[in-house]
Design an enzyme around this catalytic site. Structure first.
Site, PDB file in Angstrom:
ATOM      1  N   CYS A   1       0.829  -1.208   0.000  1.00 59.28           N
ATOM      2  CA  CYS A   1       0.000   0.000   0.000  1.00 59.28           C
ATOM      3  C   CYS A   1       0.867   1.264   0.000  1.00 59.28           C
ATOM      4  O   CYS A   1       0.612   2.206  -0.752  1.00 59.28           O
ATOM      5  CB  CYS A   1      -0.922  -0.015   1.210  1.00 59.28           C
ATOM      6  SG  CYS A   1      -0.087  -0.444   2.751  1.00 59.28           S
TER       7      CYS A   1
ATOM      8  N   HIS B   1      -2.491   5.442   6.436  1.00 58.46           N
ATOM      9  CA  HIS B   1      -1.108   5.902   6.582  1.00 58.46           C
ATOM     10  C   HIS B   1      -1.038   7.352   6.089  1.00 58.46           C
ATOM     11  O   HIS B   1      -1.890   7.802   5.326  1.00 58.46           O
ATOM     12  CB  HIS B   1      -0.151   5.127   5.666  1.00 58.46           C
ATOM     13  CG  HIS B   1      -0.131   3.647   5.851  1.00 58.46           C
ATOM     14  ND1 HIS B   1       0.216   3.027   7.012  1.00 58.46           N
ATOM     15  CD2 HIS B   1      -0.365   2.638   4.967  1.00 58.46           C
ATOM     16  CE1 HIS B   1       0.195   1.714   6.855  1.00 58.46           C
ATOM     17  NE2 HIS B   1      -0.162   1.451   5.628  1.00 58.46           N
TER      18      HIS B   1
HETATM   19  P1  NAD Z   1      -5.103 -11.007   6.258  1.00 63.02           P
HETATM   20  O1  NAD Z   1      -4.460 -11.623   7.435  1.00 63.02           O
HETATM   21  O2  NAD Z   1      -6.171 -10.001   6.466  1.00 63.02           O
HETATM   22  O3  NAD Z   1      -5.722 -12.145   5.333  1.00 63.02           O
HETATM   23  C1  NAD Z   1      -4.997 -13.273   4.956  1.00 63.02           C
HETATM   24  C2  NAD Z   1      -5.947 -14.381   4.526  1.00 63.02           C
HETATM   25  O4  NAD Z   1      -5.176 -15.523   4.157  1.00 63.02           O
HETATM   26  C3  NAD Z   1      -6.897 -14.840   5.629  1.00 63.02           C
HETATM   27  O5  NAD Z   1      -8.149 -15.098   5.024  1.00 63.02           O
HETATM   28  C4  NAD Z   1      -6.271 -16.139   6.140  1.00 63.02           C
HETATM   29  O6  NAD Z   1      -7.223 -17.048   6.645  1.00 63.02           O
HETATM   30  C5  NAD Z   1      -5.662 -16.682   4.852  1.00 63.02           C
HETATM   31  N1  NAD Z   1      -4.537 -17.589   5.078  1.00 63.02           N
HETATM   32  C6  NAD Z   1      -3.702 -17.629   6.137  1.00 63.02           C
HETATM   33  N2  NAD Z   1      -2.809 -18.616   5.981  1.00 63.02           N
HETATM   34  C7  NAD Z   1      -3.078 -19.185   4.784  1.00 63.02           C
HETATM   35  C8  NAD Z   1      -2.505 -20.262   4.066  1.00 63.02           C
HETATM   36  N3  NAD Z   1      -1.460 -20.962   4.543  1.00 63.02           N
HETATM   37  N4  NAD Z   1      -3.030 -20.554   2.854  1.00 63.02           N
HETATM   38  C9  NAD Z   1      -4.075 -19.875   2.365  1.00 63.02           C
HETATM   39  N5  NAD Z   1      -4.678 -18.869   3.018  1.00 63.02           N
HETATM   40  C10 NAD Z   1      -4.179 -18.547   4.218  1.00 63.02           C
HETATM   41  O7  NAD Z   1      -3.924 -10.420   5.373  1.00 63.02           O
HETATM   42  P2  NAD Z   1      -3.958  -9.128   4.443  1.00 63.02           P
HETATM   43  O8  NAD Z   1      -3.802  -7.923   5.292  1.00 63.02           O
HETATM   44  O9  NAD Z   1      -5.114  -9.211   3.503  1.00 63.02           O
HETATM   45  O10 NAD Z   1      -2.570  -9.269   3.672  1.00 63.02           O
HETATM   46  C11 NAD Z   1      -2.414 -10.105   2.541  1.00 63.02           C
HETATM   47  C12 NAD Z   1      -1.264  -9.623   1.721  1.00 63.02           C
HETATM   48  O11 NAD Z   1      -1.550  -8.293   1.262  1.00 63.02           O
HETATM   49  C13 NAD Z   1       0.083  -9.540   2.443  1.00 63.02           C
HETATM   50  O12 NAD Z   1       1.109  -9.784   1.525  1.00 63.02           O
HETATM   51  C14 NAD Z   1       0.120  -8.085   2.880  1.00 63.02           C
HETATM   52  O13 NAD Z   1       1.441  -7.620   3.091  1.00 63.02           O
HETATM   53  C15 NAD Z   1      -0.521  -7.405   1.677  1.00 63.02           C
HETATM   54  N6  NAD Z   1      -1.105  -6.093   1.935  1.00 63.02           N
HETATM   55  C16 NAD Z   1      -1.835  -5.862   3.051  1.00 63.02           C
HETATM   56  C17 NAD Z   1      -2.364  -4.608   3.267  1.00 63.02           C
HETATM   57  C18 NAD Z   1      -3.150  -4.277   4.481  1.00 63.02           C
HETATM   58  O14 NAD Z   1      -3.262  -3.103   4.811  1.00 63.02           O
HETATM   59  N7  NAD Z   1      -3.738  -5.211   5.168  1.00 63.02           N
HETATM   60  C19 NAD Z   1      -2.160  -3.592   2.333  1.00 63.02           C
HETATM   61  C20 NAD Z   1      -1.458  -3.870   1.163  1.00 63.02           C
HETATM   62  C21 NAD Z   1      -0.919  -5.130   0.982  1.00 63.02           C
END
Ligand code: NAD
Length: 337
Positions: A141, A220
């Site tokens: 992000c 942020h």
């Molecule tokens: P999150 O924790 O909200 O969601 C992750 C999902 O993956 C959950 O549904 C969880 O149950 C599932 N999961 C966990 N382990 C797993 C596995 N072994 N196999 C399959 N599914 C599994 O995470 P998020 O915040 O959505 O982040 C996901 C990605 O996006 C990361 O790389 C993060 O850095 C990136 N990201 C996050 C944000 C943010 O603000 N949250 C912003 C930009 C990018």
């Protein structure tokens, strides 16, 4: 034309938004999402009639009346491309375990290291580089936010050097496990990882970043100082940002004073989940110092700015060559410019 068949692995903060966004695209079809374990999110997917494919055992889902369409292996057989939205490092494991053996294209998120993919991606900066690639990483992000505005500044004024400070939210809104609750926490790593990450997209930018975490969940903030080659004026910079895709100008004069009002603004616009995928710049926060130094303050809605990028990354990976058109199609579906 056949619709692009998309599967989403990981249905958390990013995955649930990507799934909804795919359903908004006329040229895409959401085949399903994966269910990792029983939670309210699975119940919501059922209510939205989104097929859930189980990753592990199904007993827990069945016990809790969650309807399961099959196992992840079944979903992999039906899709053209996967958007992996799992926590950091798991995307790389999934690539080896599921996507490579099934010869499936995949989009990864910014938590993965750049080497997970053939290129890192922000649509308006380097769409062409991603066309036809098997693996694309949508950057984080913060990197998305910096790349969108710095690319515009670079094209207009030329960039000699950038210094930027990320003031980061402590946790996502739903997250009760992270913080800080009452502290300002410096990231004691210089430069912070954001600067090097921007260079995976804007390869020639000379950038140094620092970061601190604060007690908020909403957004942020970035304070950006750019040493430009050409002398900028405040009016020119304001005009530039007004005309940059996925960037929105707000002003203090109208009462948008903080990230709190930005989120209220998005809610009042009727945005899905109150999301603000645009990078938001304050009109009064743009300044010029010592002739060549451009300063601006921008806010980044971490949960949503990367979602349009995922949609464009899907098209790029599937060989859709016209990046400008893809961005237009995506923006229209989100109601943004
Ligand atoms: P999150 O924790 O909200 O969601 C992750 C999902 O993956 C959950 O549904 C969880 O149950 C599932 N999961 C966990 N382990 C797993 C596995 N072994 N196999 C399959 N599914 C599994 O995470 P998020 O915040 O959505 O982040 C996901 C990605 O996006 C990361 O790389 C993060 O850095 C990136 N990201 C996050 C944000 C943010 O603000 N949250 C912003 C930009 C990018």
């Amino acid at each position: 034309m056949d619709k692009i068949k998309v599967g989403v692995v990981g249905y958390g903060t990013i995955g649930k938004r990507v799934a909804d966004a795919v359903m908004l695209q006329e040229d895409m079809e959401l085949i399903g999402i994966t269910g990792h374990r029983y939670s309210y999110r699975m119940l919501i997917a059922n209510e939205k009639n989104i097929p859930i494919y189980a990753l592990d055992g199904v007993e827990d889902f069945i016990k809790n009346n969650v309807h399961i369409a099959g196992r992840i292996e079944d979903m992999l057989k039906k899709v053209d491309i996967i958007v992996d939205c799992t926590p950091k490092k798991i995307g790389k494991e999934n690539k080896e375990k599921y996507y490579k053996p099934n010869k499936l294209k995949a989009i990864f998120q910014g938590g993965e290291k750049p080497d997970v993919a053939d290129c890192s991606f922000v649509a308006q900066c380097n769409y062409d580089e991603a066309v036809g690639k098997d693996y694309i990483r949508v950057v984080s992000c913060n990197t998305t936010g910096l790349s969108r505005t710095l690319d515009a500044v670079n094209k207009k004024f030329g960039i000699k050097e950038v210094h930027a400070t990320m003031i980061r939210r402590g946790a996502d809104t739903w997250d009760i496990y992270h913080g800080p609750i009452n502290a300002i926490v410096p990231v004691l790593e210089l430069p912070s990882h954001h600067g090097p990450d921007v260079k995976t997209v804007l390869k020639d930018i000379n950038i140094f970043t620092t970061a601190i975490s604060v007690s908020t969940t909403l957004m942020h903030m970035h304070n950006v100082i750019v040493e430009c080659q050409k002398e900028p004026t405040v009016e020119e910079a304001l005009d530039l940002f007004k005309n940059t895709s996925r960037v929105r100008i707000v002003d203090n004069a109208s009462g948008v004073r903080s990230t709190a009002q930005i989120i209220e603004f998005a809610r009042d616009l009727g945005r899905n989940r109150g999301d603000m995928p645009e990078i938001v710049i304050w009109k009064e926060g743009i300044g010029v110092a010592n002739h060549h130094k451009l300063l601006y303050m921008q806010a980044v809605h971490q949960e949503s700015d990367v979602i349009p990028e995922n949609i464009d990354a899907i098209r790029a990976a599937m060989g859709f060559k016209d990046g400008k058109k893809s961005i237009e199609m995506t923006n229209k579906s989100f109601g943004i410019e």
